[in-house]
Write an enzyme that holds these catalytic residues in place. Structure first.
Site, PDB file in Angstrom:
ATOM      1  N   SER A  79      14.843   5.742 -20.938  1.00  0.00           N
ATOM      2  CA  SER A  79      13.834   5.146 -20.188  1.00  0.00           C
ATOM      3  C   SER A  79      14.338   4.359 -19.112  1.00  0.00           C
ATOM      4  CB  SER A  79      12.914   4.446 -21.224  1.00  0.00           C
ATOM      5  OG  SER A  79      12.424   3.383 -20.508  1.00  0.00           O
ATOM      6  N   HIS A  81      -3.459  20.579 -42.232  1.00  0.00           N
ATOM      7  CA  HIS A  81      -4.168  19.405 -41.627  1.00  0.00           C
ATOM      8  C   HIS A  81      -3.262  18.167 -41.442  1.00  0.00           C
ATOM      9  CE1 HIS A  81      -7.523  21.802 -43.129  1.00  0.00           C
ATOM     10  NE2 HIS A  81      -6.976  21.727 -44.372  1.00  0.00           N
ATOM     11  N   LYS A 107      14.955   3.461 -25.811  1.00  0.00           N
ATOM     12  CA  LYS A 107      14.381   4.550 -25.841  1.00  0.00           C
ATOM     13  C   LYS A 107      15.140   5.974 -25.848  1.00  0.00           C
ATOM     14  CE  LYS A 107      10.537   5.210 -26.334  1.00  0.00           C
ATOM     15  NZ  LYS A 107       9.469   5.292 -25.283  1.00  0.00           N
ATOM     16  N   GLU A 112       8.589  17.784 -25.215  1.00  0.00           N
ATOM     17  CA  GLU A 112       7.444  17.787 -24.377  1.00  0.00           C
ATOM     18  C   GLU A 112       7.315  18.487 -23.371  1.00  0.00           C
ATOM     19  OE1 GLU A 112       6.982  13.309 -23.475  1.00  0.00           O
ATOM     20  OE2 GLU A 112       8.415  13.097 -25.199  1.00  0.00           O
TER      21      GLU A 112
END
Ligand code: ARG
Length: 467
Positions: A276, A155, A282, A289
């Site tokens: 970025s 969980h 970043k 992803e």
């Protein structure tokens, strides 16, 4: 002029042509179509439908056309509707009347089914090799950080500490099931449709068993209608690829979490992260992803093919041409994702101090305390209750579990439970999260990989060295 012009008085409307032509995407099948045609020529020669000299000339010309494709020198003619017609047109152009014998006793329906099976058979092996490479990357993480531990979660809540090797091996085990599925799909598709003709076989003396053997198939079709209309192998391959994609997606999601500042369990090499355009600080886990995001299109391709198939009456229908782009797209996508994910794991730097600290959260020893009571004769439900109360009192007093236990006579003698890493040592059950069991898992993984890879390579070899 099209190859079917005899029956027609006007040319095809341009709109229909654009809808109908498939050369723009099925040209990638050239190699396997030529292999299939060479097998067909063997069948024609065995049946006496071409002379040995004609068979030689046909095979030599097919190889010449293969060379043209390999050298990127094949020129598509205006009426080349698909790869099958393009190759036949070119063979006839080079050979003249002998070339016109190539399509004897064959339809594009059994031809395309044969070509696509040959193509998919090789593609499944190629994907299998990449899955094995990803398993190897995961195993390298396990070896590189063989002493690392982290919290195991259920969980997404901390549950019990586990070795990092046990964690990455879990993904590797899932990938061995993919290998097994790829090999199963390959063995089920290994049936030759050649000789089924348009749908009903042929009046000519062609023998499907001869071409089946020439092409390294396990056996020929048993029903010609099924042979030309069966695309189960495409759907099954797309399902196997979908599950690979789902596994990659879950690994990707985990890498995104691990490399976030909130977890800070690991970082990725500069070669596997992106910056970025606006925020200079970043460093994004885009590979992870995309591994997650690309699964959507791979699953979509499976659904597209199942939906295309579900309403088709027997036997061949042109809808079946829509099997190719989803298949090609999933293969290309999975190839990219598997390679990139493997590179990502190879570039991964584990933050051992951070995860060791996270894994030393004493709350994760609650079950060890309960087991300690069980070993002293307490029924598990009662033990669970006792530990629950201890946890509640530690939380209430804002102290650690060991501090709470030390303060109570009831728990005296339980201090050994709190010795760092002792929990992992005690958890010696087979397949469990102890350091000791990792060597067995590594051996098991090796055996699985080699047995599935040899299954994937065992089918008939039809890829000539030159093609
Ligand atoms: N390009 C077609 C396909 O992929 C070839 C078969 C066409 N057959 C036909 N009878 N129109 O399915």
């Amino acid at each position: 002029m099209t190859l079917w012009s005899g029956r027609f008085s006007t040319a095809m409307d341009a709109t229909l042509w654009n809808l109908s032509e498939s050369f723009s995407f099925d040209a990638v099948l050239w190699r396997h179509d030529i292999i299939g045609s060479i097998g067909h020529v063997t069948g024609l020669a065995t049946a006496g439908l071409v002379t040995p000299d004609e068979a030689d000339a046909l095979i030599r010309t097919l190889e010449q056309v293969a060379d043209e494709f390999a050298a990127d020198a094949f020129i598509r003619a205006p009426h080349d509707e698909d790869i099958h017609m393009a190759i036949e047109r070119r063979v006839t152009e080079i050979l003249g009347p002998v070339g016109a014998r190539l399509h004897t006793g064959r339809s594009r329906n059994d031809q395309v089914a044969t070509t696509l099976r040959l193509f998919t058979r090789d593609a499944l092996e190629d994907v299998g090799v990449l899955v094995a490479d990803l398993i190897a990357s995961l195993q390298r993480v396990a070896t590189r950080y063989d002493a690392a531990i982290l919290p195991g979660y259920t969980h997404l809540q901390r549950a019990q500490a586990v070795p990092l090797s046990h964690h990455v091996n879990a993904h590797a085990v899932a990938l061995t099931r993919d290998l097994s599925r790829l090999a199963d799909a390959q063995s089920r598709l290994n049936i030759s449709p050649l000789g089924a003709g348009a749908l009903a076989g042929s009046t000519l003396a062609l023998r499907p068993d001869v071409t089946s053997e020439a092409l390294g198939f396990a056996e020929p079709f048993v029903n010609s209608l099924d042979a030309v209309s069966d695309r189960d192998f495409v759907a099954e391959t797309l399902f196997a690829l979908s599950l690979v994609a789902v596994h990659c997606s879950r690994m990707g999601e985990e890498l995104v979490l691990w490399t976030s500042a909130e977890f800070n369990f690991a970082h990725l090499g500069d070669d596997f992260t992106t910056g970025s355009s606006m925020l200079p600080q970043k460093k994004n886990a885009d590979v992870a992803e995309l591994a997650r995001g690309k699964s959507g299109r791979v699953i979509g391709n499976l659904v597209a093919v199942l939906t295309m198939l579900k309403g088709l009456p027997l036997s061949y229908n042109r809808d079946l041409q829509e099997d190719k782009e989803p298949l090609f797209d999933s293969l290309t996508t999975i190839t990219l994702v598997l390679r990139a994910l493997g590179g990502t794991y190879d570039s991964l730097v584990w933050h051992d101090d951070v995860t060791r600290h996270a894994a030393s959260d004493e709350m994760m020893l609650a079950i060890d305390l309960a087991d300690w009571l069980v070993e002293r004769g307490t029924p598990f439900r009662d033990a669970h209750e006792h530990v629950g109360q201890l946890v509640a009192s530690a939380v209430e007093q804002r102290i650690t579990l060991s501090e709470a236990a030390a303060a109570s006579e009831f728990w005296s003698g339980s201090d050994a439970i709190f010795v760092p890493l002792s929990s992992l040592q005690r958890r010696a059950s087979a397949g469990g999260a102890s350091f000791a069991s990792q060597a067995n898992t590594a051996k098991w993984l090796e055996n699985q990989v080699s047995s599935h890879l040899s299954r994937l390579r065992a089918r008939g070899v039809t890829r000539p060295a030159t093609m």
